[in-house]
Design an enzyme around this catalytic site. Structure first.
Site, PDB file in Angstrom:
ATOM      1  CB  CYS A 186     -37.028 119.370 121.058  1.00 34.10           C
ATOM      2  SG  CYS A 186     -36.218 117.958 120.306  1.00 34.10           S
TER       3      CYS A 186
ATOM      4  CB  CYS B 262     -35.911 115.521 124.683  1.00 37.23           C
ATOM      5  SG  CYS B 262     -35.809 117.270 124.283  1.00 37.23           S
TER       6      CYS B 262
ATOM      7  CE  LYS C  66     -43.724  75.063 105.063  1.00 33.46           C
ATOM      8  NZ  LYS C  66     -43.432  75.405 106.454  1.00 33.46           N
TER       9      LYS C  66
ATOM     10  CE  LYS D 161     -40.103  78.098 104.234  1.00 35.34           C
ATOM     11  NZ  LYS D 161     -39.120  77.224 104.782  1.00 35.34           N
TER      12      LYS D 161
ATOM     13  CB  CYS E 196     -33.304 120.672 121.203  1.00 34.94           C
ATOM     14  SG  CYS E 196     -33.908 119.836 122.679  1.00 34.94           S
TER      15      CYS E 196
ATOM     16  CD  GLU F  31     -53.288  74.599 102.775  1.00 34.57           C
ATOM     17  OE1 GLU F  31     -54.493  74.718 102.963  1.00 34.57           O
ATOM     18  OE2 GLU F  31     -52.634  73.615 103.149  1.00 34.57           O
TER      19      GLU F  31
ATOM     20  CE1 TYR G  79     -49.809  69.534 106.939  1.00 36.88           C
ATOM     21  CE2 TYR G  79     -49.715  71.610 108.142  1.00 36.88           C
ATOM     22  CZ  TYR G  79     -49.219  70.339 107.896  1.00 36.88           C
ATOM     23  OH  TYR G  79     -48.140  69.871 108.584  1.00 36.88           O
TER      24      TYR G  79
ATOM     25  CG  ASP H 154     -42.890  80.564 110.616  1.00 35.37           C
ATOM     26  OD1 ASP H 154     -42.471  79.398 110.639  1.00 35.37           O
ATOM     27  OD2 ASP H 154     -42.149  81.561 110.681  1.00 35.37           O
TER      28      ASP H 154
ATOM     29  CB  CYS I 208     -32.306 116.472 123.545  1.00 33.01           C
ATOM     30  SG  CYS I 208     -33.124 116.265 121.965  1.00 33.01           S
TER      31      CYS I 208
HETATM   32  N1  5U1 Z   1     -50.228  74.556 104.383  1.00 33.58           N
HETATM   33  C1  5U1 Z   1     -49.495  73.442 104.519  1.00 33.58           C
HETATM   34  N2  5U1 Z   1     -48.460  73.354 105.330  1.00 33.58           N
HETATM   35  N3  5U1 Z   1     -48.001  72.103 105.205  1.00 33.58           N
HETATM   36  C2  5U1 Z   1     -46.957  71.501 105.832  1.00 33.58           C
HETATM   37  N4  5U1 Z   1     -49.703  72.282 103.874  1.00 33.58           N
HETATM   38  C3  5U1 Z   1     -48.767  71.428 104.295  1.00 33.58           C
HETATM   39  N5  5U1 Z   1     -48.541  70.150 103.975  1.00 33.58           N
HETATM   40  C4  5U1 Z   1     -47.530  69.520 104.572  1.00 33.58           C
HETATM   41  C5  5U1 Z   1     -46.716  70.189 105.522  1.00 33.58           C
HETATM   42  C6  5U1 Z   1     -45.594  69.482 106.196  1.00 33.58           C
HETATM   43  O1  5U1 Z   1     -47.245  68.242 104.300  1.00 33.58           O
HETATM   44  C7  5U1 Z   1     -48.010  67.577 103.301  1.00 33.58           C
HETATM   45  C8  5U1 Z   1     -47.089  66.677 102.599  1.00 33.58           C
HETATM   46  C9  5U1 Z   1     -49.135  66.866 103.967  1.00 33.58           C
END
Ligand code: 5U1
Length: 674
Positions: A434, A428, A117, A316, A413, A115, A227, A119, A410
């Site tokens: 222009c 401008c 990751k 990453k 022109c 899946e 997750y 941010d 500008c």
């Molecule tokens: N998608 C995802 N992000 N993430 C972060 N899965 C996931 N699993 C993580 C972490 C820190 O840790 C697993 C080891 C549960």
């Protein structure tokens, strides 16, 4: 005392609201309009106000209950919150797979669960008897901070689990993040109120979650995605990561819509590349892809090294924020004459692309960020947007680094540059004198949502203007095959194709033509409203401001822009020449004289459309007389389906209701060339 009937009504409202929350946040398939949802919530609020004794903490009205606190309490994690090892290339992924195959003494391919990751920030959610009782940050992995009151305000976090198999105890881990649209809106709001601007969605999510006042967190557009399961009591724990995620989804927790089972490390590589391709089009930021051994028995066997499991890895994406030197600031002139400061940078790789220019937005932003020429700056490239300078690294600043200054004339022109009262932009005053403004006006005219002239890209427009072959949009229609095929890198076939595309563009619609003129602040929706209201171009051209503000979508500023545009003799002349060249559109009949074309029809819009938000698409349909509904029934005329349409398309197919893709929608609404 409140009667049983009232208690039942309150329960019914809560259940219905929770159901719609699941449909919306977990299944991505809302079944009711926002208006209907708000009505339910208001009804519940009214009843709870009348009968405060019936308020429970899991009620959907109780998301922002608590007062601001002084500090966050510490929370011990019963199961440590792990972090993930990273891989940065194919070789590291191969090594990870080899390590696991050897450790598990397996010669067959391992199965992974993958899946994106997100941010954001890792959090733990604890449910007892289905109720959210605690939310905590990761902290150092052993103990974190209790952020329950803040997490309760996140609408995609259920306060109460759903379904008929509620576990005694469930602890899940997941990411709190800020979707990009909300991030942008938040920063716009922050800017308006002279508040801190967040450098990226992750910082915005972190700042929002660490507020001591939950009311502030509630006003921030945060979301949650689960997750992993850390603890489960009272129901059988599925024996694979993928199935565990399906279980939490059934309990009402959002999981990634991109989760997949993959049968080999090669399939992991394909998944990574396909996510990297999708990355720029997602509505949230991701910084990589997470791969986990799918079988829990294999995970257990593989075990851990220090704080990270051996059975999972994050591959990453290349970095999106890097440091480089600001060599100079130049000013670019846009279609409306606005001068945008552009940073010329020491070339640097950001997220796999070499960047040597980045936007600085406007002078206010330069001043706010205190950026000087010579500074070391942080450059960010996110999605498909233009790279931007986020901030200057002050510790590297040397004496003699000067602030960039807006030129008085500008750079293209030499006309005077002025700043109108109350506006951030400097412009401008050259107008079509222009060359930069002329080029931008022609690029806009040729663009997809305007006249959609295939083969007439930005570079070619610049070349044509620089060679003196065109000066305005009208000149496009007198280009000849000889002129085009004598240009550098223009084969005769491409030249012919371009002439065909120009010819094809002459059959257009009035809304498109109005939009393509590039009048300031007249976007597609306003152009459509103007066309429907006036039905003839001459009527738009001669309308005064008083009449124009009668049109939906047109306020005094836009009205003034329209009048100013048509007051310019040069613009009138260009329009006349374009029409003489054969540009035409079908008549639009007066609204009061006719039935609107889609009168009596009902449409449902689902999924993500490429060129419109669902709301924009609904507005377009409504303006043509259609009704737009949120649920599919036998009475639905058609379902307009974008990407990832969900169950509505299945339902349409079941009921034999037509499904239209975006192209068919454009044909139906006359919004694009067909
Ligand atoms: N998608 C995802 N992000 N993430 C972060 N899965 C996931 N699993 C993580 C972490 C820190 O840790 C697993 C080891 C549960």
């Amino acid at each position: 005392m409140a009667s049983k009937k009232i208690q039942l009504e309150i329960n019914r409202l809560r259940d219905e609201i929770n159901l719609h929350n699941t449909q919306y946040y977990v299944l991505d398939d809302p079944q009711v309009s926002d208006q209907y949802y708000d009505q339910l919530l208001r009804k519940l609020q009214t009843l709870e106000k009348q009968f405060p004794g019936l308020i429970t903490t899991d009620s959907p009205t109780q998301r922002v209950g608590a007062e601001a606190s002084e500090q966050f309490e510490s929370v011990e994690h019963e199961v440590p919150m792990l972090s993930l090892d990273n891989a940065f290339d194919e070789a590291e992924m191969q090594a990870f797979n080899k390590r696991l195959s050897e450790l598990l003494s397996l010669e067959v391919s391992l199965q992974y669960c993958a899946e994106p990751k997100l941010d954001g920030l890792a959090v733990s959610l604890l449910y007892e008897q289905g109720q959210l009782v605690r939310a905590a940050t990761r902290g150092d992995g052993r103990s974190g901070e209790n952020i329950t009151t803040n997490v309760r305000t996140i609408k995609s976090v259920p306060l109460k689990l759903v379904g008929d198999k509620i576990p005694e105890l469930l602890e899940v881990r997941g990411e709190v993040y800020m979707p990009l649209k909300g991030f942008k809106q938040l920063n716009d709001r922050q800017r308006q109120h002279d508040n801190k601007i967040f450098a990226n969605p992750r910082n915005a999510a972190a700042g929002s979650l660490r507020q001591l006042d939950p009311k502030i967190t509630a006003s921030r557009p945060l979301a949650f995605c689960c997750y992993s399961i850390a603890q489960l009591l009272g129901t059988t724990l599925p024996d694979s990561q993928f199935d565990q995620m399906q279980l939490v989804k059934l309990l009402g927790l959002p999981i990634s819509p991109y989760i997949e089972k993959l049968n080999s490390i090669e399939a992991c590589s394909d998944y990574y590349h396909s996510m990297a391709d999708k990355r720029d089009f997602l509505s949230f930021e991701i910084d990589g892809v997470v791969f986990k051994l799918n079988k829990i028995s294999q995970q257990n066997k593989a075990g851990f090294v220090s704080r990270a499991p051996r059975w999972a890895i994050a591959r990453k994406f290349p970095a999106q924020e890097v440091m480089t030197t600001l060599l100079d600031v130049e000013f670019q002139v846009g279609r409306t004459g606005a001068l945008t400061p552009v940073a010329r940078l020491e070339p640097v790789e950001v997220g796999g692309v070499i960047v040597s220019n980045a936007t600085l937005h406007n002078m206010d932003e330069i001043n706010r960020k205190d950026i000087r020429i010579g500074d070391t700056v942080i450059v960010r490239r996110a999605g498909d947007v233009i790279p931007e300078v986020v901030s200057a690294v002050l510790k590297d600043r040397k004496a003699g680094f000067n602030k960039p200054e807006m030129p008085g004339a500008c750079p293209v022109c030499n006309s005077e540059v002025i700043q109108q009262e109350g506006q951030a932009a400097f412009r401008c005053t050259g107008g079509l004198v222009c060359a930069a403004q002329r080029k931008e006006a022609i690029k806009h005219f040729a663009s997809r949502k305007a006249m959609d002239i295939d083969g007439l890209g930005d570079k070619l427009v610049e070349q044509l203007v620089d060679l003196g072959l065109i000066d305005s949009i009208a000149d496009l229609y007198s280009l000849t095959l000889d002129q085009l095929s004598s240009m550098d890198r223009m084969a005769e076939k491409s030249a012919k194709n371009l002439l065909d595309a120009l010819e094809h563009s002459k059959q257009t619609t009035l809304p498109r033509f109005i939009y393509s003129l590039g009048i300031r602040e007249v976007g597609e929706a306003t152009a459509l409203a103007l066309a429907n209201y006036f039905t003839e171009l001459t009527a738009v051209e001669s309308a005064d401001e008083e009449t124009l503000v009668q049109v939906d979508d047109v306020g005094p500023v836009v009205a003034a822009n329209i009048v100013h545009f048509f007051d310019q003799a040069e613009n009138q002349h260009v329009i006349q020449r374009v029409i003489e060249a054969g540009l035409q559109w079908p008549d639009i009949e007066k609204v009061e004289d006719i039935d609107l074309p889609l009168k009596g029809t009902t449409y449902v819009i689902t999924g993500t459309l490429e060129n419109y938000s669902r709301q924009q698409a609904a507005e377009i349909l409504k303006k043509l007389g259609a009704k737009v509904s949120s649920s599919v029934s036998k009475k639905t005329t058609a379902v307009v389906a974008g990407d990832r349409p969900g169950s509505k398309v299945d339902k349409a197919n079941k009921l034999d209701v037509t499904v239209l893709d975006e192209k068919a929608f454009d044909e139906l609404t006359g919004n694009r060339h067909v």
